[in-house]
Design a protein around this motif. Structure first.
Motif, PDB file in Angstrom:
ATOM      1  N   TYR A 105       0.837  -1.203   0.000  1.00 26.84           N
ATOM      2  CA  TYR A 105       0.000   0.000   0.000  1.00 26.84           C
ATOM      3  C   TYR A 105       0.875   1.258   0.000  1.00 26.84           C
ATOM      4  CZ  TYR A 105      -4.176   2.728   1.391  1.00 26.84           C
ATOM      5  OH  TYR A 105      -5.236   3.602   1.439  1.00 26.84           O
ATOM      6  N   ALA A 109       1.738   4.258  -2.949  1.00 23.95           N
ATOM      7  CA  ALA A 109       1.657   5.702  -2.717  1.00 23.95           C
ATOM      8  C   ALA A 109       2.960   6.396  -3.091  1.00 23.95           C
ATOM      9  CB  ALA A 109       1.311   5.985  -1.259  1.00 23.95           C
ATOM     10  N   PHE A 116      -2.512   8.171  -6.222  1.00 22.79           N
ATOM     11  CA  PHE A 116      -2.913   7.835  -4.856  1.00 22.79           C
ATOM     12  C   PHE A 116      -3.763   8.956  -4.267  1.00 22.79           C
ATOM     13  CE2 PHE A 116      -2.267   7.516  -0.249  1.00 22.79           C
ATOM     14  CZ  PHE A 116      -2.512   6.166  -0.032  1.00 22.79           C
ATOM     15  N   PHE A 120      -7.713   8.639  -3.109  1.00 21.44           N
ATOM     16  CA  PHE A 120      -8.090   8.684  -1.692  1.00 21.44           C
ATOM     17  C   PHE A 120      -8.251  10.084  -1.108  1.00 21.44           C
ATOM     18  CE2 PHE A 120      -5.886   4.577  -2.163  1.00 21.44           C
ATOM     19  CZ  PHE A 120      -6.903   3.739  -1.723  1.00 21.44           C
ATOM     20  N   PHE A 140     -10.052  -3.361   0.521  1.00 20.82           N
ATOM     21  CA  PHE A 140     -10.032  -3.443   1.981  1.00 20.82           C
ATOM     22  C   PHE A 140     -10.177  -4.890   2.448  1.00 20.82           C
ATOM     23  CE2 PHE A 140     -12.447  -3.157   6.086  1.00 20.82           C
ATOM     24  CZ  PHE A 140     -11.386  -2.719   6.860  1.00 20.82           C
ATOM     25  N   TRP A 168      -5.499  -0.538   8.347  1.00 25.26           N
ATOM     26  CA  TRP A 168      -5.616   0.312   7.170  1.00 25.26           C
ATOM     27  C   TRP A 168      -5.306   1.769   7.521  1.00 25.26           C
ATOM     28  CZ3 TRP A 168      -9.720   3.938   5.888  1.00 25.26           C
ATOM     29  CH2 TRP A 168      -9.567   4.479   4.605  1.00 25.26           C
ATOM     30  N   CYS A 169      -5.814   2.240   8.651  1.00 27.67           N
ATOM     31  CA  CYS A 169      -5.558   3.622   9.065  1.00 27.67           C
ATOM     32  C   CYS A 169      -4.061   3.874   9.250  1.00 27.67           C
ATOM     33  CB  CYS A 169      -6.300   3.937  10.357  1.00 27.67           C
ATOM     34  SG  CYS A 169      -8.088   4.141  10.150  1.00 27.67           S
ATOM     35  N   HIS A 172      -2.513   3.914   5.741  1.00 32.21           N
ATOM     36  CA  HIS A 172      -3.046   5.038   4.974  1.00 32.21           C
ATOM     37  C   HIS A 172      -2.462   6.365   5.462  1.00 32.21           C
ATOM     38  CE1 HIS A 172      -5.996   6.876   2.297  1.00 32.21           C
ATOM     39  NE2 HIS A 172      -6.318   7.708   3.260  1.00 32.21           N
ATOM     40  N   SER A 175       1.163   6.641   4.620  1.00 34.12           N
ATOM     41  CA  SER A 175       1.350   6.901   3.192  1.00 34.12           C
ATOM     42  C   SER A 175       1.228   8.384   2.878  1.00 34.12           C
ATOM     43  CB  SER A 175       0.313   6.115   2.369  1.00 34.12           C
ATOM     44  OG  SER A 175       0.513   4.731   2.490  1.00 34.12           O
ATOM     45  N   PHE A 176       0.178   9.003   3.386  1.00 35.98           N
ATOM     46  CA  PHE A 176      -0.015  10.429   3.112  1.00 35.98           C
ATOM     47  C   PHE A 176       1.062  11.286   3.765  1.00 35.98           C
ATOM     48  CE2 PHE A 176      -4.374   9.825   1.468  1.00 35.98           C
ATOM     49  CZ  PHE A 176      -4.315  10.715   0.403  1.00 35.98           C
TER      50      PHE A 176
END
Length: 210
Positions: A105, A109, A116, A120, A140, A168-169, A172, A175-176
């Motif tokens: 994941y 990104a 990406f 998202f 997911f 996932w959080c 995620h 990644s950001f």
């Protein structure tokens, strides 16, 4: 090796004559999104890269927004495949398999930050697209299935669903923070694998090794 714009145009024109304009437009727009962002490209430029007229894309897409949703849908398919491939690298039910899903994941990104963000972060209208919603759920579900195998519980179990969401959080958010260059100097010393493995062990109730 990266193909030249001329080579891409020739390949795209050939593919178009074989009826693959939709895929070629998505590929062209994907490249433009990475270079100029989702608002910084024209459909005409994408069509030029695909080697067709500016009107041709509208035989497959209603408007610009639908083209972008096509890019997101294709990206979600590739992301899910990468996550499944990562999980398969390790034994089923292992915490490493869970961490590998997160690593895929984050790697996506890093490699395609523009797409990406489009998928998202810039999601206006996506909630009204059943196909995109289904693709998101299937992506997911990769996390859910890996968490369930690690916990020895069925995927529909409430605890599994909660753990999967937390996993996932973590991936995620990381990644950001990474692609937006928001990580502090201290955080940047933690490599992705260590971060993900530590988070997975903590969330799934496995011992955290020093």
């Amino acid at each position: 090796m990266t193909e030249s714009p001329a080579a891409l145009t020739v390949r795209a024109r050939t593919a178009y004559h074989h009826g693959d304009l939709r895929a070629q437009m998505i590929a062209a727009v994907r490249d433009l999104v990475e270079t100029h962002g989702p608002e910084g490209f024209s459909v005409a430029e994408a069509a030029r890269r695909a080697g067709v007229s500016s009107a041709a894309p509208y035989k497959h897409f209603k408007d610009r927004a639908e083209i972008l949703r096509g890019v997101v849908g294709e990206a979600m398919d590739r992301l899910r495949t990468a996550m499944e491939t990562g999980a398969a690298t390790y034994p089923a039910g292992s915490v490493e398999a869970v961490a590998a899903v997160g690593l895929a994941y984050i790697s996506f990104a890093r490699t395609e930050p523009g797409v990406f963000r489009l998928s998202f972060g810039l999601t206006e209208g996506h909630e009204n697209d059943p196909d995109l919603q289904a693709k998101g759920e299937r992506t997911f579900d990769v996390v859910v299935r890996c968490a369930a195998a690690c916990l020895g519980l069925p995927p529909e179990d409430r605890h599994v669903q909660t753990c999967a969401y937390m996993l996932w959080c973590f991936a995620h958010g990381h990644s950001f923070l990474t692609i937006d260059n928001k990580r502090s100097t201290a955080d940047s010393r933690i490599d992705d694998w260590t971060y993900l493995l530590t988070a997975a062990r903590a969330i799934l109730g496995q011992p955290v090794r020093g």
